[in-house]
Design an enzyme around this catalytic site. Sequence first.
Site, mmCIF file in Angstrom:
data_model
loop_
_atom_site.group_PDB
_atom_site.id
_atom_site.type_symbol
_atom_site.label_atom_id
_atom_site.label_comp_id
_atom_site.label_asym_id
_atom_site.label_seq_id
_atom_site.Cartn_x
_atom_site.Cartn_y
_atom_site.Cartn_z
ATOM 1 N N LYS A 19 -7.744 2.715 1.769
ATOM 2 C CA LYS A 19 -6.911 2.260 0.641
ATOM 3 C C LYS A 19 -7.550 2.801 -0.635
ATOM 4 O O LYS A 19 -8.693 2.454 -0.960
ATOM 5 C CB LYS A 19 -6.884 0.732 0.622
ATOM 6 C CG LYS A 19 -6.108 0.096 -0.523
ATOM 7 C CD LYS A 19 -6.080 -1.410 -0.328
ATOM 8 C CE LYS A 19 -5.603 -2.161 -1.542
ATOM 9 N NZ LYS A 19 -4.208 -1.880 -1.844
ATOM 10 N N THR A 22 -4.373 0.893 -6.124
ATOM 11 C CA THR A 22 -3.861 -0.470 -6.230
ATOM 12 C C THR A 22 -2.840 -0.511 -7.358
ATOM 13 O O THR A 22 -2.998 0.189 -8.366
ATOM 14 C CB THR A 22 -4.989 -1.505 -6.450
ATOM 15 O OG1 THR A 22 -4.443 -2.826 -6.440
ATOM 16 C CG2 THR A 22 -5.754 -1.273 -7.737
ATOM 17 N N GLU A 72 -1.965 3.221 -0.069
ATOM 18 C CA GLU A 72 -2.218 1.784 0.131
ATOM 19 C C GLU A 72 -2.458 1.450 1.610
ATOM 20 O O GLU A 72 -2.667 0.295 1.951
ATOM 21 C CB GLU A 72 -1.013 0.969 -0.348
ATOM 22 C CG GLU A 72 -0.816 0.911 -1.846
ATOM 23 C CD GLU A 72 -1.465 -0.319 -2.460
ATOM 24 O OE1 GLU A 72 -2.268 -0.988 -1.776
ATOM 25 O OE2 GLU A 72 -1.167 -0.604 -3.620
HETATM 26 C C1 LIG Z 1 -4.974 -11.238 -8.961
HETATM 27 C C2 LIG Z 1 -4.261 -10.058 -8.369
HETATM 28 O O1 LIG Z 1 -3.238 -9.626 -8.845
HETATM 29 N N1 LIG Z 1 -4.816 -9.522 -7.284
HETATM 30 C C3 LIG Z 1 -4.387 -8.472 -6.521
HETATM 31 C C4 LIG Z 1 -3.297 -7.688 -6.848
HETATM 32 C C5 LIG Z 1 -2.985 -6.652 -5.990
HETATM 33 N N2 LIG Z 1 -3.723 -6.451 -4.885
HETATM 34 C C6 LIG Z 1 -3.386 -5.383 -3.955
HETATM 35 C C7 LIG Z 1 -2.249 -5.710 -3.067
HETATM 36 C C8 LIG Z 1 -1.686 -4.334 -2.771
HETATM 37 O O2 LIG Z 1 -2.439 -3.661 -1.816
HETATM 38 C C9 LIG Z 1 -1.910 -3.612 -4.044
HETATM 39 C C10 LIG Z 1 -0.687 -3.575 -4.882
HETATM 40 O O3 LIG Z 1 -0.573 -4.623 -5.749
HETATM 41 O O4 LIG Z 1 -3.020 -4.230 -4.672
HETATM 42 C C11 LIG Z 1 -4.787 -7.239 -4.595
HETATM 43 O O5 LIG Z 1 -5.464 -7.044 -3.562
HETATM 44 N N3 LIG Z 1 -5.106 -8.238 -5.419
#
Ligand SMILES: CC(=O)Nc1ccn([C@H]2C[C@H](O)[C@@H](CO)O2)c(=O)n1
Length: 104
Positions: A19, A22, A72
Amino acid sequence: MNEITFFQRFESDIVAGRKTITLRDASESHFTPGQQLRVGRYEDDVYFCTIEVVSVTPVALDELTDEHARQENMTLPQLKEVIAEIYPGLNELYAIVFTLVSKA
Ligand SMILES: CC(=O)Nc1ccn([C@H]2C[C@H](O)[C@@H](CO)O2)c(=O)n1
């Protein structure tokens, strides 16, 4: 102190290099290329690796592609489902591309 968190279920993909992106909302769009970030688990804030930011690029939900999903380690429908759960109703996202620097 950790500077970004990920849900625990993504930890293994991140430390394995599967990954490398994000998608976040505007509150996490301030990171800059070259910046190294301590990464913690969202659930308990335990540090698990350091990443380096490669780029931060605005991207709309409806502009997400199979390439974003590949980065991702998901399919595009899976990625859109995750985004809808975390950021319901949000269309303006930021793609943060990163590389793994070190593991805990
Ligand atoms: C607090 C918060 O927003 N935490 C997050 C946000 C996104 N992710 C990850 C989930 C997906 O793989 C991507 C896309 O948003 O990022 C995360 O782990 N924690």
